[in-house]
Write a protein that holds these residues in place. Structure first.
Motif, short mmCIF file in Angstrom:
data_model
loop_
_atom_site.label_atom_id
_atom_site.label_comp_id
_atom_site.label_asym_id
_atom_site.label_seq_id
_atom_site.Cartn_x
_atom_site.Cartn_y
_atom_site.Cartn_z
N ARG A 161 0.60 -1.69 0.20
CA ARG A 161 0.23 0.12 0.30
C ARG A 161 0.57 1.63 0.08
O ARG A 161 0.90 2.21 -0.73
CB ARG A 161 -1.24 -0.03 0.65
N MET A 162 1.69 1.46 0.87
CA MET A 162 3.19 2.27 0.55
C MET A 162 3.26 2.47 -0.65
O MET A 162 3.82 3.94 -1.21
CB MET A 162 4.23 2.21 1.79
N LEU A 163 3.91 1.07 -1.46
CA LEU A 163 4.68 2.00 -3.07
C LEU A 163 3.35 2.13 -3.56
O LEU A 163 3.66 2.95 -4.34
CB LEU A 163 4.53 -0.03 -2.99
N GLU A 164 2.16 2.59 -3.26
CA GLU A 164 1.10 2.45 -3.84
C GLU A 164 0.54 3.83 -3.80
O GLU A 164 0.41 4.23 -5.19
CB GLU A 164 -0.09 1.68 -4.36
N ASP A 165 0.83 4.03 -2.86
CA ASP A 165 0.49 5.35 -2.72
C ASP A 165 1.94 6.23 -3.42
O ASP A 165 1.69 7.87 -3.32
CB ASP A 165 0.59 5.50 -1.00
N VAL A 166 3.09 6.35 -3.21
CA VAL A 166 3.81 6.46 -3.30
C VAL A 166 4.50 6.44 -4.52
O VAL A 166 4.98 8.02 -5.18
CB VAL A 166 5.28 6.91 -2.29
N PHE A 167 4.79 5.41 -5.05
CA PHE A 167 5.11 5.38 -6.21
C PHE A 167 4.65 4.81 -7.30
O PHE A 167 3.29 5.13 -7.28
CB PHE A 167 6.05 4.33 -6.25
N GLU A 168 4.54 5.41 -8.82
CA GLU A 168 3.43 4.78 -9.83
C GLU A 168 4.59 3.97 -10.37
O GLU A 168 5.96 4.44 -11.21
CB GLU A 168 3.28 6.59 -10.65
N VAL A 169 3.72 3.04 -11.24
CA VAL A 169 4.70 1.97 -12.41
C VAL A 169 4.74 3.16 -13.67
O VAL A 169 4.40 3.88 -14.10
CB VAL A 169 3.86 0.75 -12.63
#
Length: 373
Positions: free
Chosen positions: A261-269
């Protein structure tokens, strides 16, 4: 010592090897994705204990090695600025850019510091409000969550003199790129256990089904790797292509939901370039729009830097599993750990460094025709 000596037991290793030898009836080629697995294989000589027909192909799973040359050059450009404190893990300081490395920037007066956590860099930013503090955020899914958390904390605490130079990459698109390459000999994968500790195993079944390859999530100790090979061999011999978790003490099917969830919030693919390989679609991350102000590329306006790889270094072919390190003419001569041409000779997880460290300096003598099958 719990979870170390138990996974280096010679008697158990012999039993696993006996099973592999008894099962194999024809040659198979499998790729260990992670550079940590490569070093364990070469250090313990596991590849030399396998049946002649089993070939281990070294994959692109070294985060330092796949960081693009242009990103290294961006790091050098930013680190040389007098207002910047540039923070990095130590293994990045000797990675060669087009002209020098971070050690050379430091020797010329740049404020380059080795830290042990991105939060150390955030503390420096808080304690030095008159300086710009940049953390060099590289790696696979394993190192991305703490970097994401640090940016999240910077925003939450209002620390605006901190930024992240991002070069994060994702494993599943790399597997797809390997399998769709014009030359591909990989028939099974030993997937990186630490990546799956974060992300789980959910991204792998579509790849196993699409390409008809077994994918076995594997740890890093000798018994972990031999068990992964054993499971892959059984699948190959039985004509199966499934995802198996041979690292259950660390990997759950859903990974770490909080980290995801933290990755999905801070980063984008995004599409991301890999050193020596090139652009792989949807294979990386960048800071999302919400956190874009912490993007060092934009803050220091270095996004347009472009570079060209060395024509002598063949690390790209090593990373793709097309050649072994000692098949490169520069290996051990023009290219050594003291004078590296490419990141695979610098990194503690690089295949070239493993071959040099453990004295695999020449290709092995040609073996007689395999007795397998």
């Amino acid at each position: 010592m719990k979870y170390l000596d138990e996974f280096q037991d010679p008697a158990l290793a012999r039993r696993l090897l006996d099973d592999i030898h008894a099962t194999v009836t024809r040659p198979w080629a499998m790729m260990e994705v992670c550079g940590g697995q490569t070093h364990s294989i070469i250090r313990h000589g596991l590849d030399q204990l396998l049946p002649d027909g089993i070939e281990l192909i070294h994959g692109p799973g070294c985060p330092v090695c796949v960081t693009p040359l242009e990103v290294i050059d961006k790091a050098l450009e930013i680190a040389a600025r007098p207002e910047v404190i540039f923070c990095s893990f130590g293994d990045m300081l000797r990675v060669p850019g087009s002209d020098g490395d971070l050690f050379r920037v430091k020797s010329a007066g740049g404020d380059v510091r080795v830290v042990y956590s991105p939060l150390d860099a955030l503390t420096l930013a808080r304690d030095n409000p008159d300086r710009e503090v940049v953390f060099f955020g590289i790696g696979f899914e394993t190192t991305a969550p703490p970097n994401a958390m640090t940016v999240h904390q910077a925003r939450k605490l209002g620390i605006d003199n901190f930024s992240l130079l991002v070069s994060h990459v994702r494993v599943p698109p790399a597997i797809e790129a390997i399998m769709t390459a014009p030359v591909c000999r990989v028939q099974a994968f030993l997937a990186a256990g630490h990546v799956c500790t974060v992300m789980g195993t959910g991204e792998y079944p579509p790849l196993a089904e699409r390409f008809g390859v077994p994918i076995v999530v594997t740890g890093f100790e000798p018994l972990d790797i031999l068990e992964g090979i054993r499971r892959a061999v059984h699948q190959l011999e039985e004509g199966r292509h499934e995802v198996e978790n041979a690292y259950p003490r660390a990997v759950a099917a859903d990974g770490n939901p909080v980290a995801i969830r933290m990755l999905e919030d801070v980063f984008e693919v995004v599409d991301r370039s890999w050193r020596g390989i090139g652009m792989i679609p949807q294979s990386g991350w960048r800071l999302s729009e919400r956190y874009r102000e912490y993007d060092a590329e934009e803050r220091f306006r270095v996004a347009d830097i472009r570079t060209q790889e060395s024509s002598v270094c063949r690390s790209g072919e090593v990373l793709q599993g097309l050649i072994k390190p000692h098949e490169c003419a520069a290996f051990g001569t023009q290219c050594t750990p003291r004078n590296p041409l490419g990141a695979t000779m610098v990194s503690s997880e690089g295949a070239c460094a493993a071959y040099f460290l453990y004295r695999r300096l020449q290709p092995p003598p040609a073996r007689e025709a395999s007795t397998v099958g």
